[in-house]
Design an enzyme around this catalytic site. Structure first.
Site, short mmCIF file in Angstrom:
data_model
loop_
_atom_site.label_atom_id
_atom_site.label_comp_id
_atom_site.label_asym_id
_atom_site.label_seq_id
_atom_site.Cartn_x
_atom_site.Cartn_y
_atom_site.Cartn_z
CB CYS A 1 3.49 8.98 -55.83
SG CYS A 1 4.75 9.81 -56.60
CB CYS B 1 1.73 16.76 -57.58
SG CYS B 1 3.26 16.43 -56.67
#
Ligand code: DGL
Length: 219
Positions: free
Chosen positions: A74, A180
């Protein structure tokens, strides 16, 4: 037979699943435990202070599961909280952050686009990466603020992707950084849209190499 190792993979949602699957493929003899935070995803517009209490119990659970390394799949968490997590947990944590340095090495137009969440794009770590590596480079940051929520529900369509990426291509971007992990799921749509106008960079291969190095140092 070498003993299987236990590897934790964390993300707010489905982004990390793509990373976990890539790790399982690369290290089929090891055990990969994927955990996410389905209750609070997306993280992309939350502050680090909001995210920290959400992730601490999840990382404690990884330790209880006996993980020998944890991949923080992440960018939002890695760019805001990795130092805090490393101070608290005594296992190697492998972070993921936008690949600014490789993008700068690759661009011939000196224009790159970085797709990432608002929290990543406003993090001091991201600012430091740009300052260190992107001097003299135009860095376009398309508005992808709703992408992770849409991808979470399989609702991001090609027109929405084009709306954000076409202006970057028109401005000359020849490298698109996927900052991302949710966007790994739309990599094929992005490739179809950009054709040979740009190269897409995402960190799965680099993260797997780093994970293998770290696990090798431990055994
Ligand atoms: N997949 C995460 C990232 O790499 C977080 C996305 C989100 O929860 O908004 O940044």
């Amino acid at each position: 037979m070498p003993k299987p190792r236990t590897i934790g993979v964390f993300d707010s949602g489905v982004g990390g699943l793509s990373v976990a699957q890539a790790i399982e493929k690369a290290l089929p003899l090891d055990r990969v435990i994927f955990k996410n935070d389905a209750e609070h995803v997306p993280y992309g517009s939350r502050t680090a202070a909001e995210i920290l209490p959400l992730i601490l119990p999840i990382f404690e659970a990884f330790i209880a599961d006996g993980c020998e390394a944890i991949v923080v799949a992440c960018n939002t968490v890695s760019t805001t909280l990795i130092d805090e997590l490393r101070a608290r947990f005594d296992v190697p944590l492998i972070a993921m952050e936008p690949m600014i340095k490789p993008a700068v090495q690759l661009t011939s137009t000196k224009v790159i686009a970085v797709c990432a969440t608002p929290t990543t794009l406003t993090s001091p770590r991201y600012a430091a990466l740009k300052q260190q590596y992107a001097n003299g480079i135009t860095v376009i940051e398309p508005d992808c603020s709703d992408w992770s929520a849409l991808i979470e529900n399989s609702q991001l369509n090609k027109a929405q992707i084009a709306q954000q990426l076409e202006p970057a291509l028109a401005a000359g971007a020849d490298v698109i950084v996927l900052g991302c992990t949710h966007y790994h799921w739309i990599e094929q749509d992005i490739l179809a849209l950009i054709g040979d106008k740009a190269t897409v960079l995402q960190p799965e291969p680099a993260v797997i190499s780093q994970l293998i190095r770290v696990l090798g140092q431990q055994s």
